[in-house]
Design a protein around this motif. Structure first.
Motif, PDB file in Angstrom:
ATOM      1  N   GLY A   1     -30.312  24.456  52.171  1.00 54.97           N
ATOM      2  CA  GLY A   1     -29.226  23.436  52.382  1.00 54.97           C
ATOM      3  C   GLY A   1     -28.269  22.999  52.632  1.00 54.97           C
ATOM      4  N   CYS A   2     -27.635  22.621  52.949  1.00 53.32           N
ATOM      5  CA  CYS A   2     -26.366  22.272  52.910  1.00 53.32           C
ATOM      6  C   CYS A   2     -25.898  20.940  53.076  1.00 53.32           C
ATOM      7  N   PHE A   3     -24.485  20.385  51.902  1.00 54.96           N
ATOM      8  CA  PHE A   3     -24.212  19.139  51.576  1.00 54.96           C
ATOM      9  C   PHE A   3     -22.873  19.043  51.645  1.00 54.96           C
ATOM     10  N   SER A   4     -22.293  17.772  51.550  1.00 52.19           N
ATOM     11  CA  SER A   4     -20.634  17.806  51.654  1.00 52.19           C
ATOM     12  C   SER A   4     -20.997  16.891  50.572  1.00 52.19           C
ATOM     13  N   PHE A   5     -19.161  16.881  49.900  1.00 49.42           N
ATOM     14  CA  PHE A   5     -19.166  15.841  48.889  1.00 49.42           C
ATOM     15  C   PHE A   5     -17.975  15.383  48.867  1.00 49.42           C
ATOM     16  N   GLN A   6     -17.499  15.300  50.103  1.00 47.87           N
ATOM     17  CA  GLN A   6     -16.596  14.251  50.818  1.00 47.87           C
ATOM     18  C   GLN A   6     -15.988  13.114  50.673  1.00 47.87           C
ATOM     19  N   SER A   7     -15.561  12.617  50.533  1.00 48.94           N
ATOM     20  CA  SER A   7     -15.210  10.735  50.485  1.00 48.94           C
ATOM     21  C   SER A   7     -16.171  10.070  50.006  1.00 48.94           C
ATOM     22  N   SER A   8     -16.456  10.189  51.917  1.00 50.29           N
ATOM     23  CA  SER A   8     -17.889   8.778  51.906  1.00 50.29           C
ATOM     24  C   SER A   8     -19.024   9.211  51.796  1.00 50.29           C
ATOM     25  N   LYS A   9     -19.101  10.358  50.805  1.00 53.33           N
ATOM     26  CA  LYS A   9     -20.584  11.043  50.827  1.00 53.33           C
ATOM     27  C   LYS A   9     -21.612  10.060  49.741  1.00 53.33           C
ATOM     28  N   ASN A  10     -22.133   9.530  50.071  1.00 53.99           N
ATOM     29  CA  ASN A  10     -23.337   9.261  48.424  1.00 53.99           C
ATOM     30  C   ASN A  10     -22.793   9.957  47.417  1.00 53.99           C
ATOM     31  N   LEU A  11     -23.012  11.052  47.288  1.00 51.68           N
ATOM     32  CA  LEU A  11     -22.507  11.361  45.975  1.00 51.68           C
ATOM     33  C   LEU A  11     -20.779  12.486  45.944  1.00 51.68           C
ATOM     34  N   CYS A  12     -19.602  11.957  45.706  1.00 54.54           N
ATOM     35  CA  CYS A  12     -18.417  12.666  46.109  1.00 54.54           C
ATOM     36  C   CYS A  12     -17.775  12.795  45.398  1.00 54.54           C
ATOM     37  N   ALA A  13     -16.946  14.251  44.888  1.00 55.44           N
ATOM     38  CA  ALA A  13     -15.678  14.020  44.548  1.00 55.44           C
ATOM     39  C   ALA A  13     -14.394  14.445  45.714  1.00 55.44           C
ATOM     40  N   GLY A  14     -14.612  13.650  46.468  1.00 56.74           N
ATOM     41  CA  GLY A  14     -13.575  14.076  47.201  1.00 56.74           C
ATOM     42  C   GLY A  14     -13.116  15.137  48.385  1.00 56.74           C
ATOM     43  N   GLU A  15     -14.220  16.161  47.937  1.00 55.86           N
ATOM     44  CA  GLU A  15     -13.959  17.326  48.819  1.00 55.86           C
ATOM     45  C   GLU A  15     -15.724  17.983  47.939  1.00 55.86           C
ATOM     46  N   GLY A  16     -15.856  18.756  48.696  1.00 55.77           N
ATOM     47  CA  GLY A  16     -16.507  19.912  48.334  1.00 55.77           C
ATOM     48  C   GLY A  16     -17.792  20.134  48.242  1.00 55.77           C
ATOM     49  N   GLY A  17     -18.757  20.958  48.610  1.00 53.77           N
ATOM     50  CA  GLY A  17     -20.483  20.980  49.199  1.00 53.77           C
ATOM     51  C   GLY A  17     -20.774  21.964  48.568  1.00 53.77           C
ATOM     52  N   ILE A  18     -22.098  22.679  48.440  1.00 53.50           N
ATOM     53  CA  ILE A  18     -22.766  23.470  47.756  1.00 53.50           C
ATOM     54  C   ILE A  18     -24.182  23.700  48.665  1.00 53.50           C
ATOM     55  N   ILE A  19     -24.775  24.863  48.878  1.00 52.63           N
ATOM     56  CA  ILE A  19     -25.645  25.457  48.937  1.00 52.63           C
ATOM     57  C   ILE A  19     -26.963  25.754  48.794  1.00 52.63           C
ATOM     58  N   LEU A  20     -28.248  24.960  49.414  1.00 48.08           N
ATOM     59  CA  LEU A  20     -29.282  24.900  48.385  1.00 48.08           C
ATOM     60  C   LEU A  20     -30.493  26.495  49.143  1.00 48.08           C
TER      61      LEU A  20
END
Length: 401
Positions: A188-207
């Motif tokens: 499962g691949c998530f993004s933490f880019q600025s517009s996302k509901n959980l954000c840090a400017g950029e970033g991601g995670i693989i579950l």
């Protein structure tokens, strides 16, 4: 309610703005201060592994590997799944380009399958027909946080010995039958880019729930190194630098404490909008699948029916709504198989998509409506204004002809 439309000089329904994004909290600055004072800003810090653990638990997965973007997450998951040059990956034609670019980065071939009618989501009933001897994986996308049919997709993958890689870039907090998306497939691949509901400017995670897959992804994202909690040893001798920094992880840990409440709040507003939009001729709601116990609520989706709206075009409706103070728009207007970068053969894939035709995707590209996730953070009064504006435009539709 004023009768003359604002687009024609009438008084708008509202003039105040909707909530902005991201929200700000003092705890975020405290997280930065702790990281600064620790002197551990990258490798060796505690925030990255702690966030990976907490977010995996939040979504119902066993392990997580933090990376520098959602695109990197997809690319590394595909590599860890064994996708090689010339393999085929089945995905939706209705998505952001990162989904397809990640496939191309592995030098595999994207195979596009249509969306189910009026859902914006991959049609699981059409996936099996697209499988060939070259197919290696299925890559569904949970558009706007609305979960795809994971029961059907996982069953298909098991029958054909394929991997499932979930694109959850817009689906933080979304649940399928009570369990978080991103924990149903192999990755499962998530993004933490600025517009996302959980954000840090950029970033991601693989579950993932598979230990070997976790260790393989970890090595791929960190220069081939063995993870500190390795159980299987060095199973991937090479990799690149796709690491997340402590700064991003610290901010994400702080913001994660608010995600549950924010997701439930957006979910409540979405269900309220479903009820009211469903009463307006020419606007068709696209509710969650009954098996989706919670949406990720990255945005609100609906379908505009020009014929039922007295022949008014979607563009005219949007202009009228925006004049009333409602920032309504749409998601994607071009099916991915018509993306210009596919025609340019940038990744060395000589594949002709000229004959590909996904009618439901093409339809939703022309009829889809959207409200962004920050709008869904609005008050009850804000939601009422959205409906008031839509009703006002519908009642005065003759002004637009």
């Amino acid at each position: 309610m004023a009768t003359k439309l604002a687009i024609n000089g009438g008084e708008p329904v509202r003039s105040k703005p909707f909530p902005t994004w991201p929200t700000l909290d003092a705890s975020d600055m405290e997280a930065f201060a702790r990281i600064y004072e620790s002197g551990q800003w990258g490798i060796g810090g505690t925030s990255v592994p702690e966030f990976a653990r907490q977010f995996a638990e939040f979504q119902g997965a066993k392990d997580g590997v933090c990376v520098n973007s959602g695109t990197s997450a997809l690319y590394l998951a595909l590599k860890a799944a064994g996708v090689c040059p010339g393999d085929e990956v089945i995905t939706t034609a209705y998505t952001f380009q990162a989904t397809v670019v990640a496939i191309l980065m592995t030098h595999a071939v994207p195979v596009f399958v249509d969306t189910a009618p009026d859902t914006f989501l991959l049609d699981a009933s059409k996936v099996e027909a697209a499988i060939t001897e070259k197919t290696k994986a299925i890559l569904p996308v949970h558009i706007a946080g609305y979960p795809a049919d994971m029961d059907a997709l996982v069953a298909i993958a098991h029958r054909h010995n394929l991997k499932v890689i979930e694109d959850c870039a817009q689906a933080h907090g979304a649940e399928w039958r009570g369990r978080g998306v991103g924990s149903w497939g192999d990755f499962g691949c998530f993004s933490f880019q600025s517009s996302k509901n959980l954000c840090a400017g950029e970033g991601g995670i693989i579950l993932t729930n598979d230990r070997e897959a976790y260790e393989r992804v970890w090595a791929l994202h960190n220069c081939g190194r063995t993870p500190p909690d390795a159980e299987l040893g060095n199973i991937e001798p090479f990799g690149g630098n796709f690491r997340m920094t402590e700064w991003q992880a610290g901010l994400l840990l702080s913001r994660l404490t608010r995600l549950e409440e924010e997701t439930n709040y957006r979910h409540m507003n979405m269900r309220w909008l479903d009820g009211w939009f469903g009463e307006i001729p020419g606007i068709k709601v696209t509710p969650l699948d009954p098996r989706a116990t919670r949406g990720g609520c990255h945005g609100y989706k609906a379908i505009f029916d020009s014929e039922e709206f007295e022949g008014i075009s979607r563009e005219t409706f949007l202009k009228a709504m925006r004049a009333e103070g409602i920032p309504i728009g749409y998601w994607y207007t071009t099916p991915m198989y018509r993306a210009s970068f596919l025609a340019s053969n940038l990744f060395g894939q000589d594949v002709d998509y000229a004959e590909v035709h996904c009618p439901e995707t093409e339809k939703v590209c022309q009829t889809g409506l959207s409200l962004s996730q920050n709008v869904l953070m609005g008050s009850e009064e804000d939601m009422e204004d959205i409906i008031k504006a839509a009703i006002k435009v519908r009642r005065n539709v003759n002004e637009l002809k």
